[in-house]
Scaffold this motif. Structure first.
Motif, PDB file in Angstrom:
ATOM      1  N   VAL A  85      -3.026   3.053   6.397  1.00 55.08           N
ATOM      2  CA  VAL A  85      -2.266   2.027   5.670  1.00 55.08           C
ATOM      3  C   VAL A  85      -3.209   1.034   5.007  1.00 55.08           C
ATOM      4  O   VAL A  85      -2.968   0.608   3.869  1.00 55.08           O
ATOM      5  CB  VAL A  85      -1.245   1.327   6.600  1.00 55.08           C
ATOM      6  CG1 VAL A  85      -0.636   0.108   5.933  1.00 55.08           C
ATOM      7  CG2 VAL A  85      -0.148   2.303   7.007  1.00 55.08           C
ATOM      8  N   VAL A  86      -4.294   0.680   5.667  1.00 55.71           N
ATOM      9  CA  VAL A  86      -5.281  -0.217   5.050  1.00 55.71           C
ATOM     10  C   VAL A  86      -5.864   0.441   3.797  1.00 55.71           C
ATOM     11  O   VAL A  86      -6.015  -0.210   2.755  1.00 55.71           O
ATOM     12  CB  VAL A  86      -6.381  -0.607   6.062  1.00 55.71           C
ATOM     13  CG1 VAL A  86      -7.581  -1.246   5.376  1.00 55.71           C
ATOM     14  CG2 VAL A  86      -5.809  -1.545   7.124  1.00 55.71           C
ATOM     15  N   SER A  87      -6.169   1.726   3.885  1.00 60.99           N
ATOM     16  CA  SER A  87      -6.667   2.439   2.704  1.00 60.99           C
ATOM     17  C   SER A  87      -5.620   2.461   1.598  1.00 60.99           C
ATOM     18  O   SER A  87      -5.939   2.247   0.423  1.00 60.99           O
ATOM     19  CB  SER A  87      -7.058   3.875   3.068  1.00 60.99           C
ATOM     20  OG  SER A  87      -8.156   3.889   3.942  1.00 60.99           O
ATOM     21  N   LEU A  88      -4.374   2.714   1.968  1.00 54.65           N
ATOM     22  CA  LEU A  88      -3.286   2.723   0.987  1.00 54.65           C
ATOM     23  C   LEU A  88      -3.158   1.355   0.324  1.00 54.65           C
ATOM     24  O   LEU A  88      -3.009   1.260  -0.898  1.00 54.65           O
ATOM     25  CB  LEU A  88      -1.967   3.115   1.658  1.00 54.65           C
ATOM     26  CG  LEU A  88      -0.709   3.046   0.794  1.00 54.65           C
ATOM     27  CD1 LEU A  88      -0.796   4.006  -0.387  1.00 54.65           C
ATOM     28  CD2 LEU A  88       0.527   3.321   1.650  1.00 54.65           C
ATOM     29  N   ALA A  89      -3.215   0.297   1.116  1.00 51.69           N
ATOM     30  CA  ALA A  89      -3.066  -1.065   0.589  1.00 51.69           C
ATOM     31  C   ALA A  89      -4.178  -1.428  -0.389  1.00 51.69           C
ATOM     32  O   ALA A  89      -3.982  -2.281  -1.258  1.00 51.69           O
ATOM     33  CB  ALA A  89      -3.028  -2.070   1.731  1.00 51.69           C
ATOM     34  N   ALA A  90      -5.328  -0.771  -0.277  1.00 43.56           N
ATOM     35  CA  ALA A  90      -6.421  -1.007  -1.224  1.00 43.56           C
ATOM     36  C   ALA A  90      -6.139  -0.361  -2.579  1.00 43.56           C
ATOM     37  O   ALA A  90      -6.737  -0.742  -3.587  1.00 43.56           O
ATOM     38  CB  ALA A  90      -7.743  -0.475  -0.658  1.00 43.56           C
ATOM     39  N   GLU A  91      -5.216   0.602  -2.593  1.00 45.96           N
ATOM     40  CA  GLU A  91      -4.898   1.326  -3.824  1.00 45.96           C
ATOM     41  C   GLU A  91      -3.543   0.975  -4.422  1.00 45.96           C
ATOM     42  O   GLU A  91      -3.354   1.070  -5.623  1.00 45.96           O
ATOM     43  CB  GLU A  91      -4.933   2.838  -3.562  1.00 45.96           C
ATOM     44  CG  GLU A  91      -6.307   3.371  -3.253  1.00 45.96           C
ATOM     45  CD  GLU A  91      -6.309   4.886  -3.119  1.00 45.96           C
ATOM     46  OE1 GLU A  91      -5.277   5.530  -3.393  1.00 45.96           O
ATOM     47  OE2 GLU A  91      -7.364   5.420  -2.746  1.00 45.96           O
TER      48      GLU A  91
END
Length: 179
Positions: free
Chosen positions: A134-140
């Motif tokens: 989710v942290v990776s998703l939130a960066a995109e």
């Protein structure tokens, strides 16, 4: 209605609202990992825990369904429940109540003890993976900003729940032995 639709046979799935995406995009990985955590909690409950912990885990399973639907619905919709700060507050209250039963932790512990505690630790590690995705998703992409704190607190809850499952069963946590 048949369970299979064949619409995903080419490696795509539909998000809520209709857009089709590849099954390996971060958003799908995120809600899939939240679902995996939910399934692990189902295993915990099937393994048997005391009624109070079972009731809290039932709430968490329903909350994780909200996490998944929130992540599967990138567009605002009145039909999709969203993760809220109140959900995180529920976890914090549960953690505080459970910690009041436990001796302070003085060393690292290994996943284990009772089967329920071991499964809770497994759910915790799956939750941590969901949080990373989710942290990776939130960066995109834009996501509900309440999701990351919820998952962070959920992993804490699952850790403390594992300790409580052991304590209530009269089984000691498994201490880490430094080599």
């Amino acid at each position: 209605m048949k369970i299979y639709t064949r619409t995903g046979d080419n490696g795509e799935t539909a998000l809520f609202g209709g857009p089709r995406v590849r099954k390996d995009v971060l958003r799908v990985e995120a809600y899939g990992t939240a679902d995996e955590c939910n399934s692990a909690i189902g295993v915990v409950r099937a393994a048997g825990v005391d009624p109070a912990l079972d009731a809290a885990l039932a709430v968490v399973q329903n909350q994780l369904f909200v996490v998944g639907s929130d992540l599967a619905a990138p567009e605002e919709s009145p039909y999709i429940p969203r993760v809220t700060a109140e959900m995180t507050a529920f976890l914090e209250a549960q953690i505080d109540a459970m910690e009041a039963e436990l001796a302070p932790l003085k060393q690292f512990i290994l996943p284990g003890g009772t089967a329920a505690a071991a499964y809770l630790h497994l759910a915790r590690t799956i939750c941590r993976r969901a949080e990373r995705v989710v942290v990776s998703l939130a960066a995109e992409e834009a996501i509900n900003p309440e999701i990351v704190p919820y998952l962070n607190r959920l992993s804490d809850f699952l850790f403390v729940a594992a300790r409580v499952a052991n304590a209530r069963a009269g089984v000691a946590d498994v201490p880490w032995q430094k080599p």
